[in-house]
Motif scaffolding. Structure first.
Motif, mmCIF file in Angstrom:
data_model
loop_
_atom_site.group_PDB
_atom_site.id
_atom_site.type_symbol
_atom_site.label_atom_id
_atom_site.label_comp_id
_atom_site.label_asym_id
_atom_site.label_seq_id
_atom_site.Cartn_x
_atom_site.Cartn_y
_atom_site.Cartn_z
ATOM 1 N N ALA A 232 -2.065 14.293 3.768
ATOM 2 C CA ALA A 232 -2.751 13.259 4.549
ATOM 3 C C ALA A 232 -2.069 13.044 5.892
ATOM 4 O O ALA A 232 -2.727 12.925 6.921
ATOM 5 N N MET A 233 -0.750 13.010 5.893
ATOM 6 C CA MET A 233 -0.031 12.627 7.109
ATOM 7 C C MET A 233 0.251 13.817 8.023
ATOM 8 O O MET A 233 0.038 13.753 9.223
ATOM 9 N N LYS A 234 0.728 14.891 7.436
ATOM 10 C CA LYS A 234 1.206 15.996 8.262
ATOM 11 C C LYS A 234 0.084 16.977 8.587
ATOM 12 O O LYS A 234 0.045 17.556 9.659
ATOM 13 N N VAL A 235 -0.845 17.167 7.637
ATOM 14 C CA VAL A 235 -1.883 18.178 7.825
ATOM 15 C C VAL A 235 -3.164 17.557 8.350
ATOM 16 O O VAL A 235 -3.779 18.049 9.278
ATOM 17 N N GLY A 236 -3.560 16.434 7.758
ATOM 18 C CA GLY A 236 -4.831 15.826 8.135
ATOM 19 C C GLY A 236 -4.699 14.968 9.370
ATOM 20 O O GLY A 236 -3.630 14.828 9.950
ATOM 21 N N ASN A 237 -5.823 14.391 9.758
ATOM 22 C CA ASN A 237 -5.838 13.612 10.987
ATOM 23 C C ASN A 237 -5.785 12.122 10.695
ATOM 24 O O ASN A 237 -6.255 11.319 11.462
ATOM 25 N N LEU A 238 -5.244 11.773 9.530
ATOM 26 C CA LEU A 238 -5.246 10.361 9.156
ATOM 27 C C LEU A 238 -4.422 9.553 10.140
ATOM 28 O O LEU A 238 -4.754 8.422 10.460
ATOM 29 N N THR A 239 -3.329 10.139 10.623
ATOM 30 C CA THR A 239 -2.473 9.389 11.537
ATOM 31 C C THR A 239 -3.012 9.431 12.953
ATOM 32 O O THR A 239 -3.023 8.435 13.640
ATOM 33 N N SER A 240 -3.480 10.617 13.377
ATOM 34 C CA SER A 240 -3.838 10.749 14.789
ATOM 35 C C SER A 240 -5.174 10.100 15.114
ATOM 36 O O SER A 240 -5.398 9.677 16.234
ATOM 37 N N SER A 241 -6.070 10.045 14.116
ATOM 38 C CA SER A 241 -7.394 9.521 14.432
ATOM 39 C C SER A 241 -7.439 8.001 14.355
ATOM 40 O O SER A 241 -8.413 7.394 14.733
ATOM 41 N N LYS A 242 -6.374 7.422 13.864
ATOM 42 C CA LYS A 242 -6.370 5.965 13.752
ATOM 43 C C LYS A 242 -6.172 5.348 15.129
ATOM 44 O O LYS A 242 -5.128 5.504 15.738
ATOM 45 N N LEU A 243 -7.184 4.684 15.601
ATOM 46 C CA LEU A 243 -7.035 3.935 16.829
ATOM 47 C C LEU A 243 -6.675 2.526 16.427
ATOM 48 O O LEU A 243 -6.924 2.104 15.304
ATOM 49 N N GLY A 244 -6.114 1.807 17.377
ATOM 50 C CA GLY A 244 -5.862 0.403 17.085
ATOM 51 C C GLY A 244 -7.165 -0.357 17.162
ATOM 52 O O GLY A 244 -8.225 0.143 16.820
ATOM 53 N N GLU A 245 -7.077 -1.557 17.635
ATOM 54 C CA GLU A 245 -8.281 -2.338 17.873
ATOM 55 C C GLU A 245 -9.081 -1.653 18.987
ATOM 56 O O GLU A 245 -8.503 -1.186 19.964
ATOM 57 N N THR A 246 -10.378 -1.584 18.814
ATOM 58 C CA THR A 246 -11.167 -0.916 19.849
ATOM 59 C C THR A 246 -12.228 -1.871 20.387
ATOM 60 O O THR A 246 -12.580 -2.855 19.743
ATOM 61 N N PHE A 247 -12.695 -1.564 21.575
ATOM 62 C CA PHE A 247 -13.912 -2.212 22.060
ATOM 63 C C PHE A 247 -14.898 -1.105 22.391
ATOM 64 O O PHE A 247 -14.498 0.020 22.687
ATOM 65 N N SER A 248 -16.182 -1.402 22.284
ATOM 66 C CA SER A 248 -17.138 -0.314 22.463
ATOM 67 C C SER A 248 -18.012 -0.571 23.683
ATOM 68 O O SER A 248 -18.420 -1.702 23.952
#
Lengths: 268, 180
Positions: free
Chosen positions: B25-41
């Motif tokens: 999950a952490m090293k191979v997948g994008n679970l860490t990188s795709s997590k944005l903080g709070e967003t506005f759209s």
């Protein structure tokens, strides 16, 4: 005279095919019945969890070595072969993605299931077949102990729990093997290897789907092994045949199920 | 094999499995990188989004500042409306441009946010705002056809120009020959 001989021959062939088909369908039904009985009586295997733990030890822990060693080599070969082709297109950095996606999506669950069928499935079939041959199962029934609750269900849940763990280990060790070949040996950039991988492997679509696959394979492989053992004729020959059938049917089922599951999972 | 030893080994086994899954999950997948903080759209309308997909990166100056949320079709104006989720840590002036670019020659498409040179005081983009200046994805066929047409009209136009010049010359000589 010749004509009637021919007719008899054809009839015999058709009868044989029909007989076999009915036999297969009967076995499928009996297997499904055993599956539902296992689910119904599996309360015991959670109440007396040490029974299941013991089986996890025999199916899961004892399969660790073969799974880890083969994963390592599979990962290394993937990296070598992938590099050989990718460098022709000048994208050897994509090797991380190639190794990770092939392992997480397909090779991890499938090869683990095939190894599991050979290593643990056969052991389960032989053990239960021998229990039946030596009339241990009948003895249990005599003592009002349900053999499905006491023998089958713990083994079933042990297989279902072990398989995803083994598959996750397979994928991780395979990726490490691929890393060892790609980065120190071939000289692909370390950062590009991991960052390309992270950019292209999706947690939900790739990793979770891989775990779902291995769970399904766990149910299928363990159930086939249990049924073949439970259904084996109580002779030495019967048990040996049942063990062979376990490997053959498990492997074919895993490969066929893999196609079906993948076609459900792939988003086009 | 006594029970405690089996428990120990099964514990090791399960822990290894958890570690492997966590590593995946952490090293191979994008679970860490795709997590944005709070967003506005914010939204932006494009005539053509090409092969832009939801969850494609939104970059400004090459840095990932957000992700594409959803892509919908506006049947009133026949435009594609793209919802862009931008990390709250970043602020952009309201007159930025949203462009669709392609990473590399054959790479995936991403959204670039650029420009923005509003006069003081700068009004920043808020949640629900719309980016007005957009540039569509480059469609290869369109680009080639534009190029071909411009090439063709160039040669045609050149020929027409010369004949026009010739007639005007003729006219001018005619005029020049006029008896006054």
């Amino acid at each position: 005279m010749i004509k009637s001989n021919l007719l008899i021959g054809i009839t015999r062939i058709l009868t044989g095919i029909g007989h076999r088909m009915i036999e297969r369908i009967w076995r499928l039904g009996a297997g499904a019945r055993l599956f539902f009985l296992t689910i119904i009586y599996s309360g015991e295997s959670f109440k007396r969890f040490h029974l299941t733990l013991r089986e996890i030890y025999f199916t899961g822990v004892m399969s660790l070595l073969i799974v880890i060693v083969s994963a390592f080599f599979v990962g290394m070969v993937l990296a070598l072969q992938g590099y050989n082709t990718l460098q022709k297109y000048g994208s050897s950095e994509a090797i991380g993605v190639l190794v990770a996606l092939s392992l997480v999506r397909e090779l991890g669950p499938v090869v683990t299931a095939l190894l599991f069928a050979g290593r643990a499935g056969t052991a389960i079939t032989a053990e239960i077949g021998l229990m039946k041959t030596t009339e241990q199962l009948s003895a249990m029934e005599m003592m009002a102990v349900n053999p499905i609750a006491r023998v089958i269900a713990p083994r079933f849940w042990a297989g279902v729990i072990s398989m995803p763990i083994l598959a996750a280990l397979f994928s991780m060790v395979g990726i490490l093997g691929g890393y060892l070949v790609a980065v120190p040996l071939i000289g692909v950039d370390d950062g590009a290897f991991w960052s390309q991988m992270q950019a292209n492997v999706d947690f939900r679509l790739d990793i979770v789907n891989g775990v779902i696959k291995s769970l399904v394979f766990g149910v299928a492989c363990t159930m086939i092994a249990l049924f073949e053992g439970y259904d084996a004729p109580p002779t030495a020959e019967g048990v040996s045949r049942a063990t062979t059938r376990t490997v053959v049917i498990s492997s074919l089922t895993v490969l066929a199920l893999d196609f079906v599951l993948t076609s459900f999972m792939i988003v086009i | 094999m006594d029970r405690t030893k089996i428990d120990l080994w099964v514990g090791v086994f399960v822990a290894l499995g958890m570690a492997a899954l966590l590593g995946l999950a952490m090293k191979v997948g994008n679970l860490t990188s795709s997590k944005l903080g709070e967003t506005f759209s914010v939204t932006a309308a494009f005539e053509n989004v090409g092969s832009l997909k939801p969850n494609a990166p939104v970059k400004s100056a090459g840095v990932v500042v957000g992700r594409v949320g959803s892509i919908a079709f506006d049947s009133k104006n026949y435009l594609a409306v793209v919802t862009i989720n931008i990390d709250k840590r970043y602020a952009f002036p309201s007159d930025v441009e949203a462009n669709i670019y392609t990473a590399g020659l054959l790479g995936e498409q991403y959204l670039g946010i650029e420009g923005g040179g509003a006069d003081e005081p700068v009004v920043n983009l808020k949640n629900g705002d719309k980016i007005h200046k957009t540039q569509d994805a480059i469609v290869l066929e369109k680009m080639i056809s534009t190029f071909l047409f411009s090439k063709a009209s160039e040669t045609n136009g050149g020929a027409q120009g010369s004949t026009a010049k010739a007639t005007s010359d003729a006219k001018s000589t005619e005029l020049g020959d006029a008896p006054f």
